[in-house]
Every structure is written in C-alpha cells, then in structure tokens.
Design an enzyme around this catalytic site. Structure first.
Site, PDB file in Angstrom:
ATOM      1  N   ARG A 154     -23.182 -42.554 -14.432  1.00 54.02           N
ATOM      2  CA  ARG A 154     -22.232 -41.907 -15.344  1.00 54.02           C
ATOM      3  C   ARG A 154     -20.786 -41.985 -14.872  1.00 54.02           C
ATOM      4  NH1 ARG A 154     -25.762 -37.809 -17.717  1.00 54.02           N
ATOM      5  NH2 ARG A 154     -27.527 -39.110 -18.380  1.00 54.02           N
ATOM      6  N   ASP A 171     -33.986 -61.235  -5.897  1.00 51.97           N
ATOM      7  CA  ASP A 171     -33.643 -60.950  -7.297  1.00 51.97           C
ATOM      8  C   ASP A 171     -33.428 -59.460  -7.561  1.00 51.97           C
ATOM      9  OD1 ASP A 171     -32.911 -62.096  -9.675  1.00 51.97           O
ATOM     10  OD2 ASP A 171     -34.925 -62.467 -10.430  1.00 51.97           O
ATOM     11  N   GLY A 201     -29.007 -63.612 -18.028  1.00 50.05           N
ATOM     12  CA  GLY A 201     -29.321 -63.258 -19.418  1.00 50.05           C
ATOM     13  C   GLY A 201     -30.245 -64.263 -20.078  1.00 50.05           C
ATOM     14  N   HIS A 222     -29.258 -64.326  -3.834  1.00 51.41           N
ATOM     15  CA  HIS A 222     -29.583 -64.061  -5.249  1.00 51.41           C
ATOM     16  C   HIS A 222     -30.221 -62.673  -5.356  1.00 51.41           C
ATOM     17  CE1 HIS A 222     -30.704 -65.681  -9.393  1.00 51.41           C
ATOM     18  NE2 HIS A 222     -31.134 -64.427  -9.369  1.00 51.41           N
ATOM     19  N   ASP A 229     -21.678 -61.441 -12.826  1.00 47.56           N
ATOM     20  CA  ASP A 229     -22.568 -62.081 -13.798  1.00 47.56           C
ATOM     21  C   ASP A 229     -22.018 -61.793 -15.195  1.00 47.56           C
ATOM     22  OD1 ASP A 229     -24.537 -62.924 -15.498  1.00 47.56           O
ATOM     23  OD2 ASP A 229     -26.164 -61.784 -14.555  1.00 47.56           O
ATOM     24  N   HIS A 280     -27.933 -69.085 -13.642  1.00 56.20           N
ATOM     25  CA  HIS A 280     -29.383 -68.921 -13.773  1.00 56.20           C
ATOM     26  C   HIS A 280     -29.893 -69.981 -14.752  1.00 56.20           C
ATOM     27  CE1 HIS A 280     -28.841 -64.979 -11.992  1.00 56.20           C
ATOM     28  NE2 HIS A 280     -30.096 -64.607 -12.221  1.00 56.20           N
ATOM     29  N   GLU A 295     -35.647 -70.899 -15.530  1.00 55.72           N
ATOM     30  CA  GLU A 295     -36.513 -69.738 -15.304  1.00 55.72           C
ATOM     31  C   GLU A 295     -37.252 -69.458 -16.622  1.00 55.72           C
ATOM     32  OE1 GLU A 295     -34.464 -66.041 -15.049  1.00 55.72           O
ATOM     33  OE2 GLU A 295     -36.083 -64.974 -14.047  1.00 55.72           O
ATOM     34  N   HIS A 331     -29.439 -58.863  -7.613  1.00 54.63           N
ATOM     35  CA  HIS A 331     -28.607 -58.167  -8.610  1.00 54.63           C
ATOM     36  C   HIS A 331     -28.442 -56.713  -8.186  1.00 54.63           C
ATOM     37  CE1 HIS A 331     -28.903 -61.408 -11.654  1.00 54.63           C
ATOM     38  NE2 HIS A 331     -30.023 -61.672 -10.992  1.00 54.63           N
TER      39      HIS A 331
END
Ligand SMILES: [Zn+2]
Length: 352
Positions: free
Chosen positions: A86, A293, A185, A31, A153, A212, A215, A33
């Site tokens: 970018r 995380d 989210g 887990h 995700d 998720h 939480e 990101h």
C-alpha cells in the site's frame, strides 16, 4: 539465529556434506522477480499490517495459500498478494528482506526484475515505488555482503503504445540502481516485435536488455527477441529446443539463456525434470545459467535449483561452479567486477 528461507527437501539429499557445500557456495542469480521473491515472514507481517485476511492467521496458512491448483489460480494468488502493498515503505522493506534472504544463501550478486506498474491501481507513483525499492536494496547491501542491480520489466501486457512512457519513467534511475530493461508478460498475445521501438530507444539510452522468450511461446518468439529486439540475454529460452537451427545459432553466438527449471515444471512448460531440456542444453555447450524466477511462488530458490541438479541429475560441485560462473559472465556487470565474483567461486571450491 537468522536462517535463510529455502525449501530443501531433506528426504532427497544425496549427501549432507556436499549439500552443505552447495548452501555455502558463493552464488549469482540473474533471473528473479522482486514481486515474486518476497519472504513468507515479510508477507505475513505485511498482510497483518494492511488489513489482514480472514483466511490467513499463520505463516503456515500463507504457505498453503501458495500451493497452486493451476495457472489461473497462480495469477489470482499473485494479484491477491499485490493488494497488500500500500505504501512506499512496504516496497522498501520487501526489497530489503528479499535481498537479505539472498545474501543468507550466499548469493554475492543478483540482477532482479521489478515492475512498479503492477501497483499503480493502488494509487502509488512509479517514482515512489522505484525509489523505495532502490532504498531497500541499498540498505541490504550495506548490512550484508551482496550487490544487486534492478532490471525494469516493462511487461508486454501493458501494450506497446505506452511502453516508451514506461521507459521514460525509469530512465532517471539508469545506473542509479536500475541497469536494464526486461520484457515479461504474455508472450503469445503480445509478440516481441511490437516492442522494437522501445528496445532501440532503451539501448540508445544505455539500458542493458533481456527478453523473456521461449517459455509460453515457441522458438519463433526467441528468434524475434534476438533478431527484432537484439536482446542481450533471453529469459528462459528453453523452447528453443523446438528448432535445431535456433539451437545451432544460440550455440554459435553463445547468447545467454536464463533458465528457471522449477518454474518451467510448475507452469507446465515441461512435465518434470527428466522432460526438461536443461541437461541437454548444458551438455551441448549452450550458454545456460540456473535461476529461480519466483521462489516462494514455485517453492524453490537458487539453492534448491542447484541442489536439485546435484541430487537428481548427478551434477558435480564443479558443474555447479561452472553454472554459477556462467551467470556471472552473463550478468550486466563490468568485466573487473565479473572477475572479482568469479574468483570468489574458484577460491571457494579450491578449499572444498
Ligand atoms: Zn521470469
């Protein structure tokens, strides 16, 4: 010498020998990101390359920027750093540096969330970002002893109506770098049940699933992730403790929970380690693993999480081995690969 980026507070170390053993221990992370796991060195260079920021003239300035006053400050900083991505090559290099950094902490295997939709306002295509990210991961895998799979995700906040479109965008990469879908989210504002259709379709196509839940919202959110979306794993899941019936269910079914202790403390789900239910959940026999995380956002990576359990909760090296093996077991790898990584953990501790 190349040194991994981790945040060990040397003042709190119980003993150096076993702390070194934890650093050296083969690890797994399920887990994490990608957008929240950059290295500070990388981000500093990216900022300089893509226009600079008057407030950031050193890596120390950058580190200070990532000390948050509150949750809205956290989100502001998250969005601020996203605007420096970018071009596709920025994603390639970011993924490469992040996976390399995991390998330097002896992470053997990682399942990493990524969310290319966070960057479309900058004029890039989902395909470009995805391909660049996979390319950066492959480069790190070739150069370091690590394997990594991506979990897309699809993010609750972009709405249920367009979620099938996101699934379609990611489907060409299934089993070519991407192994599953996740649902992060705003848990309260966008409940899991809204995404029932996209999860049914994703499963049909062969995506593995993790959601998720438990939480920002309570036990009912975890129930919905399990009963409505049939999630194979739960991201966080810690607020399951609000419902004894759910704890019983999670125990009986051994549904894997990807727990991120420092993240939960920093986002104030729990006030501190002593209030956090991880220890209770682990000792009760729930299927928990330890994860980081968003390491630079919360100031702790997987090495820190494990070291914290050793130093502050008196976990033994054997407990840390068990937790690592639980992460491997809960991963979306084939059985033979799980065994290969589990054996590495066993063999390492036999010699320590
Ligand atoms: Zn997460």
């Amino acid at each position: 010498m190349v040194i991994a980026q981790y945040y060990l507070d040397t003042n709190m170390l119980k003993d150096k020998k076993n702390t070194d053993a934890i650093i050296e221990m083969p690890k797994a992370e399920i887990h994490l990101h990608l957008e929240g796991a950059f290295t500070f060195d990388f981000l500093f260079e990216l900022i300089q390359k893509n226009g600079g920021d008057p407030g950031i003239s050193s890596i120390e300035d950058l580190k200070k920027k990532f000390v948050f006053k509150d949750f809205s400050h956290f989100i502001q900083t998250w969005l601020w750093k996203n605007k420096f991505y970018r071009k596709p090559e920025d994603f390639e290099e970011s993924a490469y540096q992040t996976i390399k950094n995991l390998s330097l902490q002896n992470v053997m295997y990682a399942e990493v969330f990524f969310s290319p939709w966070d960057f479309i306002s900058q004029g890039m295509k989902i395909e470009e970002i995805t391909e660049a990210t996979i390319s950066g991961i492959r480069r790190a895998e070739r150069e370091y002893l690590i394997k990594c799979n991506l979990i897309a995700d699809i993010v609750r906040n972009y709405g249920a109506e367009t979620s099938i479109q996101r699934l379609n965008q990611i489907t060409p990469y299934l089993n070519k770098g991407v192994i599953g879908i996740g649902l992060g989210g705003s848990e309260k504002e966008f409940p899991a049940v809204l995404f029932k259709e996209v999860f049914i379709e994703a499963k049909k196509r062969g995506f593995r699933t993790t959601v998720h839940a438990g939480e920002a919202a309570g036990a009912e959110s975890v129930w919905s992730a399990i009963l409505d979306l049939h999630a194979e794993r739960i991201g966080h899941g810690v607020r399951a403790i609000e419902d004894p019936k759910l704890i019983g269910y999670l125990l009986e079914k051994q549904i894997p929970l990807e727990v991120c202790i420092t993240s939960n403390i920093k986002t104030k789900v729990f006030d501190n380690l002593m209030e956090h239910p991880f220890d209770y959940m682990y000792k009760k026999g729930l299927n928990v693993s330890v994860n980081s995380d968003d390491p630079p956002m919360f100031g702790a990576d997987i090495t820190d999480e494990l070291t914290m359990l050793y130093n502050k909760l008196d976990y033994s090296l054997n407990d840390l081995k068990t937790l690592t093996k639980k992460a491997i077991e809960a991963s979306f790898l084939e059985t033979s690969e799980k065994k290969k990584y589990s054996d590495k953990v066993d063999n390492y501790l036999k010699n320590n």
